[in-house]
Motif scaffolding. Sequence first.
Motif, PDB file in Angstrom:
ATOM      1  N   PHE A 180       0.819  -1.224   0.000  1.00 50.68           N
ATOM      2  CA  PHE A 180       0.000   0.000   0.000  1.00 50.68           C
ATOM      3  C   PHE A 180       0.852   1.275   0.000  1.00 50.68           C
ATOM      4  O   PHE A 180       0.690   2.149  -0.858  1.00 50.68           O
ATOM      5  N   LEU A 181       1.775   1.368   0.970  1.00 53.35           N
ATOM      6  CA  LEU A 181       2.561   2.609   1.099  1.00 53.35           C
ATOM      7  C   LEU A 181       3.441   2.903  -0.118  1.00 53.35           C
ATOM      8  O   LEU A 181       3.445   4.040  -0.600  1.00 53.35           O
ATOM      9  N   PRO A 182       4.186   1.908  -0.670  1.00 50.94           N
ATOM     10  CA  PRO A 182       4.981   2.222  -1.862  1.00 50.94           C
ATOM     11  C   PRO A 182       4.129   2.696  -3.040  1.00 50.94           C
ATOM     12  O   PRO A 182       4.509   3.629  -3.742  1.00 50.94           O
TER      13      PRO A 182
ATOM     14  N   LEU B 127       1.171   4.167  -2.899  1.00 52.14           N
ATOM     15  CA  LEU B 127       0.657   5.507  -2.571  1.00 52.14           C
ATOM     16  C   LEU B 127       1.763   6.539  -2.793  1.00 52.14           C
ATOM     17  O   LEU B 127       1.532   7.598  -3.411  1.00 52.14           O
ATOM     18  N   ALA B 128       2.977   6.227  -2.305  1.00 54.57           N
ATOM     19  CA  ALA B 128       4.106   7.163  -2.458  1.00 54.57           C
ATOM     20  C   ALA B 128       4.418   7.394  -3.931  1.00 54.57           C
ATOM     21  O   ALA B 128       4.598   8.535  -4.368  1.00 54.57           O
TER      22      ALA B 128
END
Lengths: 219, 94
Positions: A74-76, A78-79
């Motif tokens: 999720f975070l990668p 989103l980034a």
Amino acid sequence: MTGVFEAIALVAYLVALVCLAYGAVTARTGSKAPLWFLTAALGLMVFVSTSNALEHLNITAAIDPFEDYAEILFLPLLAYGLYGYQVNSQNAQIANARHAAESEHYMLTEIVENAPIGIAIVDVGGRIGYANPEVRRLLELEDDPLTVGFTSPGKVWRADTSIEPVGILTVDPGETFDREHFVFKTPHSEVPLLLSATPLHPEPPHGASIVTILPTCDA
Amino acid sequence: MYTISELLMLTMALALAPIFIWTLRRLELRDKGFIGLAVLGTFAAISFTIAEGYWLYDVFNTLEHLLEPVVAISLALFATRFLRRTRSRTGAGQ
């Protein structure tokens, strides 16, 4: 209670997913990729929330083992999506600025080229750096490919002097005058002109001068 | 006490934090605060997930689950406002 939280989160993630997916579909070509990355990130969170909601509402825990994989990604995503969107925005701003500069340049060029008076940039040595069509017509200028300048059959003389000018159109560095009488002398004719000049840079060293030329009847 | 995936997520969050900060500071979006809130919420949730294994399990667990809808609603608010703004700018649907 946590099941309710997960259910709320699932609904919210679904809303966000649908909105961003629609935004990605309808976006301009350059903005599509970052929006798809953001949509993919939200898709992963829909999966995580579905898994959590099913687990906490005691329906099934069958997809729970795969939940961590989705959460890690999720975070990668989103980034990368946000970073890509920011880079796209910067590119769009640069393109807009370039377009504005080109438009302004085009407009200024059109004004100078189509002005009813002669406008020229004259270097310190009497070399004409730029001449608009009216100056070319008045001073009978021809392009000189050897000097990347102009040639003319005559020179512009001050009306009240007999000292031969250095170049075709000679203005002293930093010299300023307004509608003074000059004469364009060729072996065959003399054409009276009104000249105005102002240095391109107001502070020394002045460098080139801007000269405007008007034909006049009285010499 | 903690799983490898939780530790991996925390490491990833820490590694990506400068990119998020850099991007969010420069991003020219009116509703970027919602994304910031969502990112912060995600970071906090990851931290709470690890913390609950060592200390005040009930508190951190509840906070973690409470953050889930907070993050989701933030992203939903961002997405709906983003879509509405882009549609009104491009004149879509008119």
